[in-house]
Write a protein that holds these residues in place. Structure first.
Motif, PDB file in Angstrom:
ATOM      1  N   ALA A   1      63.328  46.947  93.209  1.00  0.00           N
ATOM      2  CA  ALA A   1      64.218  48.102  93.713  1.00  0.00           C
ATOM      3  C   ALA A   1      63.744  49.420  93.175  1.00  0.00           C
ATOM      4  O   ALA A   1      62.667  49.414  91.939  1.00  0.00           O
ATOM      5  CB  ALA A   1      65.581  47.858  93.491  1.00  0.00           C
ATOM      6  N   PHE A   2      64.017  50.438  93.691  1.00  0.00           N
ATOM      7  CA  PHE A   2      63.595  51.840  93.352  1.00  0.00           C
ATOM      8  C   PHE A   2      64.683  52.891  93.630  1.00  0.00           C
ATOM      9  O   PHE A   2      65.593  52.593  94.420  1.00  0.00           O
ATOM     10  CB  PHE A   2      62.424  52.291  94.216  1.00  0.00           C
ATOM     11  CG  PHE A   2      62.634  52.504  95.618  1.00  0.00           C
ATOM     12  CD1 PHE A   2      63.080  53.638  95.872  1.00  0.00           C
ATOM     13  CD2 PHE A   2      62.484  51.629  96.543  1.00  0.00           C
ATOM     14  CE1 PHE A   2      63.638  54.143  97.265  1.00  0.00           C
ATOM     15  CE2 PHE A   2      62.711  52.075  97.893  1.00  0.00           C
ATOM     16  CZ  PHE A   2      63.247  53.350  98.187  1.00  0.00           C
TER      17      PHE A   2
ATOM     18  N   LYS B   1      68.026  43.745 101.703  1.00  0.00           N
ATOM     19  CA  LYS B   1      69.279  44.069 101.649  1.00  0.00           C
ATOM     20  C   LYS B   1      69.750  45.460 101.375  1.00  0.00           C
ATOM     21  O   LYS B   1      68.936  46.170 100.539  1.00  0.00           O
ATOM     22  CB  LYS B   1      70.268  43.092 100.428  1.00  0.00           C
ATOM     23  CG  LYS B   1      70.213  41.782 100.885  1.00  0.00           C
ATOM     24  CD  LYS B   1      71.008  40.771  99.389  1.00  0.00           C
ATOM     25  CE  LYS B   1      70.882  39.552  99.738  1.00  0.00           C
ATOM     26  NZ  LYS B   1      71.599  38.559  98.672  1.00  0.00           N
ATOM     27  N   LYS B   2      70.708  46.012 102.071  1.00  0.00           N
ATOM     28  CA  LYS B   2      70.890  47.440 101.940  1.00  0.00           C
ATOM     29  C   LYS B   2      71.560  47.662 100.740  1.00  0.00           C
ATOM     30  O   LYS B   2      72.494  47.136 100.342  1.00  0.00           O
ATOM     31  CB  LYS B   2      72.000  47.888 103.407  1.00  0.00           C
ATOM     32  CG  LYS B   2      72.268  49.315 103.185  1.00  0.00           C
ATOM     33  CD  LYS B   2      73.055  49.727 104.471  1.00  0.00           C
ATOM     34  CE  LYS B   2      73.379  51.175 104.545  1.00  0.00           C
ATOM     35  NZ  LYS B   2      73.963  51.414 105.923  1.00  0.00           N
TER      36      LYS B   2
ATOM     37  N   VAL C   1      74.696  55.474  89.765  1.00  0.00           N
ATOM     38  CA  VAL C   1      73.941  54.914  90.644  1.00  0.00           C
ATOM     39  C   VAL C   1      73.067  53.602  90.234  1.00  0.00           C
ATOM     40  O   VAL C   1      73.181  52.696  90.954  1.00  0.00           O
ATOM     41  CB  VAL C   1      72.903  55.878  91.219  1.00  0.00           C
ATOM     42  CG1 VAL C   1      71.893  55.373  92.319  1.00  0.00           C
ATOM     43  CG2 VAL C   1      73.644  57.161  91.868  1.00  0.00           C
ATOM     44  N   ILE C   2      72.611  53.869  88.942  1.00  0.00           N
ATOM     45  CA  ILE C   2      71.719  52.765  88.646  1.00  0.00           C
ATOM     46  C   ILE C   2      72.906  51.288  88.296  1.00  0.00           C
ATOM     47  O   ILE C   2      72.466  50.390  88.584  1.00  0.00           O
ATOM     48  CB  ILE C   2      71.092  53.050  87.068  1.00  0.00           C
ATOM     49  CG1 ILE C   2      70.060  54.301  87.541  1.00  0.00           C
ATOM     50  CG2 ILE C   2      70.386  51.968  86.515  1.00  0.00           C
ATOM     51  CD1 ILE C   2      69.395  54.877  86.182  1.00  0.00           C
ATOM     52  N   ARG C   3      73.719  51.626  87.720  1.00  0.00           N
ATOM     53  CA  ARG C   3      74.781  50.491  87.362  1.00  0.00           C
ATOM     54  C   ARG C   3      75.052  49.729  88.743  1.00  0.00           C
ATOM     55  O   ARG C   3      75.159  48.651  88.733  1.00  0.00           O
ATOM     56  CB  ARG C   3      76.101  51.388  86.753  1.00  0.00           C
ATOM     57  CG  ARG C   3      77.095  49.953  86.602  1.00  0.00           C
ATOM     58  CD  ARG C   3      78.196  50.620  85.439  1.00  0.00           C
ATOM     59  NE  ARG C   3      79.125  51.695  85.917  1.00  0.00           N
ATOM     60  CZ  ARG C   3      78.837  52.849  85.576  1.00  0.00           C
ATOM     61  NH1 ARG C   3      78.290  53.094  84.386  1.00  0.00           N
ATOM     62  NH2 ARG C   3      79.514  53.752  85.917  1.00  0.00           N
ATOM     63  N   SER C   4      75.473  50.722  89.683  1.00  0.00           N
ATOM     64  CA  SER C   4      75.743  49.973  90.949  1.00  0.00           C
ATOM     65  C   SER C   4      74.715  49.186  91.632  1.00  0.00           C
ATOM     66  O   SER C   4      74.698  48.116  92.287  1.00  0.00           O
ATOM     67  CB  SER C   4      76.097  50.992  92.073  1.00  0.00           C
ATOM     68  OG  SER C   4      76.579  50.453  93.264  1.00  0.00           O
TER      69      SER C   4
ATOM     70  N   GLU D   1      74.462  45.994  89.583  1.00  0.00           N
ATOM     71  CA  GLU D   1      75.449  45.116  90.089  1.00  0.00           C
ATOM     72  C   GLU D   1      75.149  44.211  91.202  1.00  0.00           C
ATOM     73  O   GLU D   1      75.119  43.169  91.552  1.00  0.00           O
ATOM     74  CB  GLU D   1      76.804  45.749  90.287  1.00  0.00           C
ATOM     75  CG  GLU D   1      77.288  46.359  88.862  1.00  0.00           C
ATOM     76  CD  GLU D   1      78.586  47.184  88.899  1.00  0.00           C
ATOM     77  OE1 GLU D   1      78.757  47.538  90.273  1.00  0.00           O
ATOM     78  OE2 GLU D   1      79.346  47.468  87.912  1.00  0.00           O
ATOM     79  N   GLN D   2      74.697  45.109  92.451  1.00  0.00           N
ATOM     80  CA  GLN D   2      74.378  44.562  93.890  1.00  0.00           C
ATOM     81  C   GLN D   2      73.047  43.666  93.576  1.00  0.00           C
ATOM     82  O   GLN D   2      72.938  42.687  94.298  1.00  0.00           O
ATOM     83  CB  GLN D   2      74.161  45.879  94.714  1.00  0.00           C
ATOM     84  CG  GLN D   2      75.229  46.707  94.852  1.00  0.00           C
ATOM     85  CD  GLN D   2      75.182  47.559  95.741  1.00  0.00           C
ATOM     86  OE1 GLN D   2      74.507  47.446  97.011  1.00  0.00           O
ATOM     87  NE2 GLN D   2      75.771  48.856  95.458  1.00  0.00           N
ATOM     88  N   LEU D   3      72.050  43.816  92.626  1.00  0.00           N
ATOM     89  CA  LEU D   3      71.100  42.902  92.212  1.00  0.00           C
ATOM     90  C   LEU D   3      71.630  41.687  91.683  1.00  0.00           C
ATOM     91  O   LEU D   3      70.685  40.710  91.638  1.00  0.00           O
ATOM     92  CB  LEU D   3      69.983  43.768  91.736  1.00  0.00           C
ATOM     93  CG  LEU D   3      69.146  44.625  92.489  1.00  0.00           C
ATOM     94  CD1 LEU D   3      68.224  45.568  91.419  1.00  0.00           C
ATOM     95  CD2 LEU D   3      68.177  44.399  93.368  1.00  0.00           C
ATOM     96  N   GLY D   4      72.624  41.640  90.962  1.00  0.00           N
ATOM     97  CA  GLY D   4      72.994  40.592  90.438  1.00  0.00           C
ATOM     98  C   GLY D   4      72.916  40.787  88.920  1.00  0.00           C
ATOM     99  O   GLY D   4      73.162  39.303  88.122  1.00  0.00           O
ATOM    100  N   TYR D   5      72.389  41.613  88.156  1.00  0.00           N
ATOM    101  CA  TYR D   5      72.041  41.777  86.763  1.00  0.00           C
ATOM    102  C   TYR D   5      73.279  42.122  86.085  1.00  0.00           C
ATOM    103  O   TYR D   5      73.124  41.793  84.711  1.00  0.00           O
ATOM    104  CB  TYR D   5      70.983  42.578  86.560  1.00  0.00           C
ATOM    105  CG  TYR D   5      69.617  42.123  87.224  1.00  0.00           C
ATOM    106  CD1 TYR D   5      69.085  41.053  86.414  1.00  0.00           C
ATOM    107  CD2 TYR D   5      68.796  42.659  88.173  1.00  0.00           C
ATOM    108  CE1 TYR D   5      67.643  40.455  86.772  1.00  0.00           C
ATOM    109  CE2 TYR D   5      67.630  42.255  88.439  1.00  0.00           C
ATOM    110  CZ  TYR D   5      67.094  41.291  88.012  1.00  0.00           C
ATOM    111  OH  TYR D   5      65.896  40.712  88.400  1.00  0.00           O
TER     112      TYR D   5
END
Length: 388
Positions: free
Chosen positions: A134-135, A194-195, A361-364, A367-371
């Motif tokens: 991701a970026f 995924k969005k 933003v990074i934390r979100s 979380e969405q990437l599952g890490y």
């Protein structure tokens, strides 16, 4: 928790976004340097002094100084000991000058023909060639203005063609607990298609555009709250506002600017209405967030501190902000050190991403990437987080 997920940082500056990367798992406004699965493997910038600051605070990060347009993606990856596909994230904020309001007096910037705007293409190039999961790209809100539509559309098209699904949103830093009314656009994309969903705001209050306050959220963090607990420092001559407008600056009340000295307010009728930039002779309102911290302010550009001081002659004068205060407004850790003098430190701070805004933003995204496990942030449980 895996603490070795590598990040490539572009246009790194002093490391505001890098600091957010390495602290993204921490509770808001708590700096214990233990809460992130990510580590910045390599950081790049053309500004050698800023990179020295980054290295001072992140000694494990490899740095690469040079013009991104002359730096290959393979060289960036090699500096960080990485291969194509290794980076978890590519992050960075290309220089915002071409899209900043403060540069609109230059015709080439109004017409979106500034050659530095092409640095967006190099950001896309590194994402395309390094293939991160991701970026995150950060820039001033002006990037989304109609005057820059061609550049912004090309940016989004390039990121899409690289195999990502970019989405963007303009975020107000104060709505995430930063004591600053700073608006920035974030563009985020995932390689898996995924969005990305931007995090909900946690704070509410009055801004220059919004007078409606959401009482279900925490109030904006004020400048007074942000400065709480800062160690007292000896007044330096360079902090005292002297010169042509010294008397006028001292007379401006907290939260006001040069408009105080027009025929519509209670000061001296010296200036025409709306004849200057908003930051001219601007003083902080201690009960509200700061306006955007300027990277290279002129001698009369605020925000100045709300409390006046006396010079050696006993004259009442306005006071410039100290680095310790600027770090609080940008939510940098108190222990963060800068290479260079005060002017250089302010330039680096003003060009940086507020750490808390980057963290959320990074934390979100993580979380969405599952890490990372999605947890209710402690800043929204009805209790104000301490800045100490």
């Amino acid at each position: 928790m895996n603490s070795n997920l590598p990040v490539v940082s572009l246009f790194s500056g002093a490391g505001g976004l890098d600091c957010a990367v390495e602290r993204c798992g921490e509770p808001p406004l708590v700096h214990d340097n233990t809460g992130s699965p990510l580590r910045v493997a390599v950081a790049t910038d053309y500004d050698e002094t800023a990179l020295q600051t980054l290295s001072l605070n992140f000694p494990h990060t490899k740095t690469l100084c040079g013009d991104i347009r002359d730096t290959s993606t393979s060289d960036i990856l090699a500096a960080g000991g990485l291969s194509v596909g290794d980076p978890t994230l590519v992050v960075g904020g290309p220089p915002c000058t071409p899209f900043s309001k403060s540069g609109f007096w230059v015709e080439e910037k109004r017409n979106s023909s500034d050659p530095n705007a092409s640095l967006l293409d190099d950001y896309v190039r590194v994402v395309r060639e390094s293939k991160p999961e991701a970026f995150i790209l950060e820039n001033v809100q002006g990037l989304t203005y109609k005057t820059h539509k061609a550049q912004f559309d090309r940016l989004m098209a390039g990121l899409t063609a690289a195999g990502y699904n970019p989405t963007y949103k303009v975020l107000l830093a104060a709505e995430y607990g930063v004591p600053q009314l700073r608006r920035r656009v974030f563009v985020v994309g995932r390689r898996d298609g995924k969005k990305f969903h931007f995090p909900e705001t946690t704070h509410s209050g009055e801004s220059e555009r919004d007078r409606i306050v959401d009482s279900s959220k925490l109030p904006f963090v004020s400048a007074r709250t942000a400065f709480k607990g800062i160690k007292k420092e000896k007044l330096e001559d360079s902090e005292i506002v002297e010169g042509t407008y010294a008397d006028l600056a001292a007379e401006v009340p907290p939260g006001q600017n040069y408009l105080w000295h027009t025929d519509r307010y209670g000061g001296k009728n010296v200036f025409r209405w709306r004849s200057r930039y908003w930051t001219f002779l601007l003083k902080l309102d201690p009960e509200r967030p700061s306006t955007t911290l300027q990277a290279q302010p002129g001698p009369w550009v605020g925000p100045f501190h709300w409390s006046n001081v006396r010079n050696a002659r006993g004259d009442i004068r306005a006071r410039r902000l100290r680095i310790s205060e600027m770090k609080r407004l940008m939510t940098f850790p108190d222990e963060f050190e800068f290479v260079g003098g005060k002017r250089e430190a302010q330039r680096q701070l003003g060009n940086a991403v507020p750490v808390e805004l980057g963290k959320v933003v990074i934390r979100s995204l993580m979380e969405q990437l599952g890490y990372m496990c999605a947890e209710q942030p402690s800043s929204v449980n009805g209790t104000q987080i301490s800045l100490l």
